[in-house]
Design an enzyme around this catalytic site. Structure first.
Site, mmCIF file in Angstrom:
data_model
loop_
_atom_site.group_PDB
_atom_site.id
_atom_site.type_symbol
_atom_site.label_atom_id
_atom_site.label_comp_id
_atom_site.label_asym_id
_atom_site.label_seq_id
_atom_site.Cartn_x
_atom_site.Cartn_y
_atom_site.Cartn_z
ATOM 1 N N HIS A 283 -13.436 8.567 -8.095
ATOM 2 C CA HIS A 283 -12.758 8.595 -9.329
ATOM 3 C C HIS A 283 -11.370 9.590 -8.940
ATOM 4 C CE1 HIS A 283 -15.611 5.964 -10.917
ATOM 5 N NE2 HIS A 283 -14.518 5.774 -11.983
ATOM 6 N N GLU B 246 -13.297 -0.930 2.726
ATOM 7 C CA GLU B 246 -12.284 -0.780 1.707
ATOM 8 C C GLU B 246 -12.069 -1.995 0.873
ATOM 9 O OE1 GLU B 246 -8.197 1.399 2.547
ATOM 10 O OE2 GLU B 246 -7.978 -0.656 3.305
ATOM 11 N N CYS C 228 0.685 -1.299 0.015
ATOM 12 C CA CYS C 228 -0.143 0.094 -0.051
ATOM 13 C C CYS C 228 0.793 1.310 -0.014
ATOM 14 C CB CYS C 228 -1.073 -0.117 1.337
ATOM 15 S SG CYS C 228 -2.211 -1.372 1.102
#
Length: 137
Positions: free
Chosen positions: A83, A127, A36
């Site tokens: 987005h 998530e 990550c």
């Protein structure tokens, strides 16, 4: 106390992020955040549930009009984060690591001013299918 009812609205948005502490070198970031922390970001299809608890209005029968709640969520959260690269494209995460924990608190704080103060508000953010956070806990 009267008839308190919980109403829920589900929404989703897609966003990229990188978990990274700028005070650490790449090795320490990778040790803590793993993949990550890679510099080219990664994305999630976030799902969220917004819970509002209160007594139904005697005139309408609503705790909150679900269309109004949807409009608030879209205006305050979806339009802001969908987005987007959370690290690069949003003011909220310019200096705040966009962990799921931080994202859910930010979302709550964006929504809270628009919900009747006599109503409880809780946000659950997924998530992944198996990883989710909730605020307040």
């Amino acid at each position: 106390m009267g008839n308190r009812v919980a109403v829920y609205r589900k929404e989703h948005f897609n966003a990229a992020h990188r978990l990274h502490n700028p005070d650490w070198d790449d090795a320490q970031n990778f040790a803590v955040f793993g993949k990550c922390s890679l510099p080219n970001y990664h994305g999630h299809n976030y799902n969220m549930e917004v819970k509002v608890v209160g007594e139904p209005d005697p005139s309408t029968g609503y705790v909150i009009d679900m269309k109004v709640l949807s409009d608030i969520i879209h205006r305050e959260v979806i339009d802001r984060f969908d987005h987007r690269n959370l690290n690069l494209d949003t003011a909220e995460f310019k200096h705040l690591n966009p962990t799921a924990e931080n994202i859910v608190v930010v979302i709550y704080n964006l929504l809270r001013p628009h919900i009747d103060p006599t109503h409880e508000l809780q946000v659950r953010l997924y998530e992944t299918e198996r990883n989710f956070v909730e605020f307040p806990a």
